[in-house]
Design a protein around this motif. Structure first.
Motif, PDB file in Angstrom:
ATOM      1  N   ASP A 119      28.079  53.486  38.905  1.00 20.86           N
ATOM      2  CA  ASP A 119      27.897  54.201  37.615  1.00 20.86           C
ATOM      3  C   ASP A 119      29.091  53.001  36.465  1.00 20.86           C
ATOM      4  OD1 ASP A 119      27.484  56.759  37.705  1.00 20.86           O
ATOM      5  OD2 ASP A 119      29.576  56.787  38.787  1.00 20.86           O
ATOM      6  N   LEU A 120      28.172  52.654  36.236  1.00 19.82           N
ATOM      7  CA  LEU A 120      27.889  51.435  35.219  1.00 19.82           C
ATOM      8  C   LEU A 120      29.115  51.163  33.799  1.00 19.82           C
ATOM      9  CD1 LEU A 120      25.392  48.385  36.444  1.00 19.82           C
ATOM     10  CD2 LEU A 120      27.426  49.173  37.103  1.00 19.82           C
ATOM     11  N   GLY A 121      29.684  50.652  33.809  1.00 22.14           N
ATOM     12  CA  GLY A 121      30.370  50.558  32.301  1.00 22.14           C
ATOM     13  C   GLY A 121      29.735  48.674  30.989  1.00 22.14           C
ATOM     14  N   VAL A 122      30.132  48.987  30.253  1.00 24.62           N
ATOM     15  CA  VAL A 122      29.750  47.545  29.176  1.00 24.62           C
ATOM     16  C   VAL A 122      29.900  48.087  28.066  1.00 24.62           C
ATOM     17  CG1 VAL A 122      27.914  46.554  28.042  1.00 24.62           C
ATOM     18  CG2 VAL A 122      26.934  47.826  29.857  1.00 24.62           C
ATOM     19  N   ASP A 123      31.141  47.072  28.307  1.00 28.18           N
ATOM     20  CA  ASP A 123      32.699  47.109  26.940  1.00 28.18           C
ATOM     21  C   ASP A 123      32.382  46.316  25.801  1.00 28.18           C
ATOM     22  OD1 ASP A 123      32.956  44.179  27.133  1.00 28.18           O
ATOM     23  OD2 ASP A 123      34.474  43.563  28.417  1.00 28.18           O
ATOM     24  N   ARG A 124      32.533  46.260  24.605  1.00 27.65           N
ATOM     25  CA  ARG A 124      32.658  45.806  23.588  1.00 27.65           C
ATOM     26  C   ARG A 124      31.945  43.863  23.560  1.00 27.65           C
ATOM     27  NH1 ARG A 124      37.432  49.239  21.080  1.00 27.65           N
ATOM     28  NH2 ARG A 124      36.729  51.525  21.855  1.00 27.65           N
ATOM     29  N   GLU A 125      31.935  44.181  24.158  1.00 26.11           N
ATOM     30  CA  GLU A 125      31.434  42.388  24.076  1.00 26.11           C
ATOM     31  C   GLU A 125      30.810  41.566  25.521  1.00 26.11           C
ATOM     32  OE1 GLU A 125      35.271  42.803  24.435  1.00 26.11           O
ATOM     33  OE2 GLU A 125      35.592  42.378  22.523  1.00 26.11           O
ATOM     34  N   GLY A 126      29.951  43.194  26.129  1.00 23.63           N
ATOM     35  CA  GLY A 126      28.353  42.955  26.604  1.00 23.63           C
ATOM     36  C   GLY A 126      29.115  42.301  28.171  1.00 23.63           C
ATOM     37  N   LYS A 127      30.293  43.090  28.470  1.00 25.61           N
ATOM     38  CA  LYS A 127      30.840  42.843  29.851  1.00 25.61           C
ATOM     39  C   LYS A 127      30.590  44.185  30.831  1.00 25.61           C
ATOM     40  CE  LYS A 127      34.401  41.389  32.943  1.00 25.61           C
ATOM     41  NZ  LYS A 127      33.132  41.320  34.298  1.00 25.61           N
ATOM     42  N   VAL A 128      29.804  43.457  32.167  1.00 31.80           N
ATOM     43  CA  VAL A 128      28.954  44.661  32.891  1.00 31.80           C
ATOM     44  C   VAL A 128      30.234  45.248  33.653  1.00 31.80           C
ATOM     45  CG1 VAL A 128      27.929  45.731  34.702  1.00 31.80           C
ATOM     46  CG2 VAL A 128      27.019  44.542  33.006  1.00 31.80           C
TER      47      VAL A 128
ATOM     48  N   SER B 232      36.641  40.731  47.724  1.00 32.38           N
ATOM     49  CA  SER B 232      37.126  39.670  48.245  1.00 32.38           C
ATOM     50  C   SER B 232      35.750  38.928  48.348  1.00 32.38           C
ATOM     51  CB  SER B 232      37.468  40.240  49.329  1.00 32.38           C
ATOM     52  OG  SER B 232      36.702  40.749  50.186  1.00 32.38           O
ATOM     53  N   VAL B 233      34.915  39.463  47.746  1.00 31.95           N
ATOM     54  CA  VAL B 233      33.561  39.300  47.504  1.00 31.95           C
ATOM     55  C   VAL B 233      33.590  38.211  46.251  1.00 31.95           C
ATOM     56  CG1 VAL B 233      31.042  39.333  47.769  1.00 31.95           C
ATOM     57  CG2 VAL B 233      32.373  40.553  48.631  1.00 31.95           C
ATOM     58  N   GLY B 234      33.198  36.784  45.639  1.00 25.55           N
ATOM     59  CA  GLY B 234      33.294  35.955  44.675  1.00 25.55           C
ATOM     60  C   GLY B 234      32.463  36.945  43.990  1.00 25.55           C
ATOM     61  N   ALA B 235      31.048  36.672  44.476  1.00 24.75           N
ATOM     62  CA  ALA B 235      29.783  36.781  43.492  1.00 24.75           C
ATOM     63  C   ALA B 235      30.074  38.461  42.658  1.00 24.75           C
ATOM     64  CB  ALA B 235      28.818  36.911  44.307  1.00 24.75           C
ATOM     65  N   VAL B 236      30.972  39.532  43.332  1.00 25.30           N
ATOM     66  CA  VAL B 236      30.876  40.637  42.260  1.00 25.30           C
ATOM     67  C   VAL B 236      32.041  40.772  42.545  1.00 25.30           C
ATOM     68  CG1 VAL B 236      29.117  41.218  44.250  1.00 25.30           C
ATOM     69  CG2 VAL B 236      31.405  41.848  44.937  1.00 25.30           C
ATOM     70  N   SER B 237      33.056  40.208  42.886  1.00 30.84           N
ATOM     71  CA  SER B 237      34.538  40.648  41.853  1.00 30.84           C
ATOM     72  C   SER B 237      34.706  40.568  40.443  1.00 30.84           C
ATOM     73  CB  SER B 237      35.813  39.522  42.752  1.00 30.84           C
ATOM     74  OG  SER B 237      35.818  38.229  42.078  1.00 30.84           O
ATOM     75  N   SER B 238      33.913  39.830  39.613  1.00 23.94           N
ATOM     76  CA  SER B 238      34.677  39.622  38.552  1.00 23.94           C
ATOM     77  C   SER B 238      34.645  41.161  37.399  1.00 23.94           C
ATOM     78  CB  SER B 238      33.531  39.080  37.559  1.00 23.94           C
ATOM     79  OG  SER B 238      32.094  38.718  38.157  1.00 23.94           O
ATOM     80  N   LEU B 239      32.905  41.905  38.058  1.00 19.63           N
ATOM     81  CA  LEU B 239      32.354  43.702  38.370  1.00 19.63           C
ATOM     82  C   LEU B 239      33.482  44.710  38.475  1.00 19.63           C
ATOM     83  CD1 LEU B 239      28.859  43.174  39.136  1.00 19.63           C
ATOM     84  CD2 LEU B 239      29.621  42.647  37.552  1.00 19.63           C
TER      85      LEU B 239
END
Length: 456
Positions: free
Chosen positions: A397-406, A207-214
């Motif tokens: 625990d964070l992942g980084v995909d092949r496009e560089g997105k966290v 519900s927090v826009g600043a982090v929802s894309s993560l």
């Protein structure tokens, strides 16, 4: 760092007397001295030799239970009282009768944690429910001093650092009662309470826009059709327990469009990584989760991660609040999955690497570190505002995909410490231990000088 002071106990002082550091005399005229929750009236004089040392008469030291340990302390002055300390109680369970290993296998971790006391200017001690004397207002605490464990009688602490080992101990009624009583009756701040629930964390963050894309798409298990939909979108999903830890009980479900088959990758009870093929998703789920054990599971979008030597990599990032109460990144390490493993956990055949070991290009290393750090600090601030209690450290625990997105996979309020076994992570091991107690110093000062901000 705030200044620390030497504490002496001197037989040459008149009864009921203290000398306090000369540099503090310009602004203060104290009449009391305290240690933890014990306090007493005292005749207080600036040190006659101009020294920046606190000297106590033996009777004062005995009254407020100040031990003679030759370690520096902070001094906080408020309401004409000199507060020595702080005393940081580390609350846990699982004690043994063995003097060399009083907290079993975790004794080594606790000895290392308590050994940073001289760096932070505090006295940390370990205690459990059974060490509290409610009538006397004292605790028989375990300290680690001069390479050995000692048991000493101390007042109740200024703050308590929660190091209960697991959810089972946390749910015990007796331990919850201790926590409630120390907080409500004695107003002792308690930091890092509770284990995070995976789904709860995701629901609060989305519900927090600043982090929802993560956040990868994550849901409680409700139906096979939901998994089918996610498989068609992402190719693979992870099915995991809501309250799991250490990578236990995690399954990767994959769909092969060409063969129209489903695969399940997991680690069995013998510690062997397995890959099984199924004709239908329903048969996979019924075989993997017999007895209808589906209502405590979450389903999470699979991410196509960066790879090192053809194995998926994710990253553990530790954040801690420091001596000023500010979030900082305290450790970053890469975790490389073992062959055929569903997770990057060491117990599943994974291995710990530094970022330098998995990314050769210096500029790429710098960019990756910046991305991971920015995401972790942002998440720390948001989680602190959306979780109950006082949060002082988090393991991501964070992942980084092949496009560089966290992507955020998990946030842990009591992060494991396996990354610090890597020889190049020793300094970060020390830093995280220092910071976890330095935040206790900050919290103690806040509780003494601005209690309204701590208990709001």
């Amino acid at each position: 760092m705030k200044k620390q002071y030497r504490i002496d106990i001197s037989d040459h002082l008149e009864k009921g007397t203290i000398y306090f550091p000369a540099e503090l005399s310009k602004h203060h005229a104290p009449t009391r001295v305290s240690f933890g929750t014990f306090a007493t009236q005292a005749k207080c004089y600036p040190h006659p030799d101009g020294k920046n040392t606190l000297v106590l008469s033996p009777d004062i030291a005995e009254t407020i239970k100040v031990p003679s340990l030759d370690i520096p302390f902070h001094l906080f002055i408020a309401d004409k009282t000199i507060h020595i300390g702080p005393l940081i109680g580390v609350f846990t369970s699982g004690f043994t009768p063995f003097a060399m290993r009083p907290i079993g296998e975790r004794s080594i971790f606790f000895s290392k944690l308590l050994s940073v006391k001289k760096f932070v200017g505090a006295l940390p001690f370990v205690f459990g429910e059974q060490h509290i004397n409610w009538e006397e207002g004292t605790i028989e605490g375990l300290i680690y001093h001069k390479n050995g464990w000692q048991s000493i009688i101390l007042p109740f602490p200024n703050v308590i650092y929660d190091r209960l080992p697991n959810r089972r101990s946390e749910k015990k009624a007796a331990l919850r009662k201790v926590k409630d009583r120390l907080q409500s009756e004695y107003l002792i701040p308690w930091y890092n309470p509770g284990f995070f629930n995976k789904l709860d964390v995701f629901e609060r963050l989305e519900s927090v826009g600043a982090v929802s894309s993560l956040l990868p798409e994550t849901h409680p298990f409700t139906s096979f059709s939901m998994i089918e939909r996610m498989l068609s979108l992402y190719g693979h999903v992870y099915v995991k327990p809501m309250n799991g830890s250490l990578g236990l009980g995690i399954y990767q479900v994959l769909y092969d469009r060409d063969q129209n088959h489903y695969y399940c990758r997991f680690r069995d009870t013998d510690g062997i990584n397995r890959l099984r093929k199924f004709e239908t998703l329903e048969s996979l789920m019924k075989h993997t989760f017999p007895n209808n054990k589906l209502n405590h599971l979450i389903v999470q979008q699979g991410i196509h991660l960066l790879r090192h030597e053809r194995c998926p990599v994710d990253f553990r990032v530790h954040t801690n609040k420091d001596e000023n109460g500010r979030w900082k990144v305290s450790a970053v390490a890469a975790k490389v999955a073992g062959p055929g493993s569903v997770t990057t956990h060491v117990k599943s055949g994974g291995c710990i690497k530094t970022i330098e070991e998995v990314i050769e290009n210096k500029e790429e290393q710098k960019k990756l570190l910046q991305k991971l750090s920015e995401a972790s600090l942002l998440l720390s601030h948001v989680l602190e505002n959306h979780m109950e209690g006082i949060v002082g450290e988090i393991g991501f625990d964070l992942g980084v995909d092949r496009e560089g997105k966290v992507w955020l996979f998990e946030a842990n309020s009591k992060p494991g410490r396996s990354i610090f076994k890597h020889p190049d992570m020793k300094e970060f091991d020390l830093l995280t231990r220092k910071l976890s107690l330095a935040f206790g110093v900050f919290l103690s000062e806040q509780a003494i000088k601005k209690p309204g901000e701590v208990f709001k």
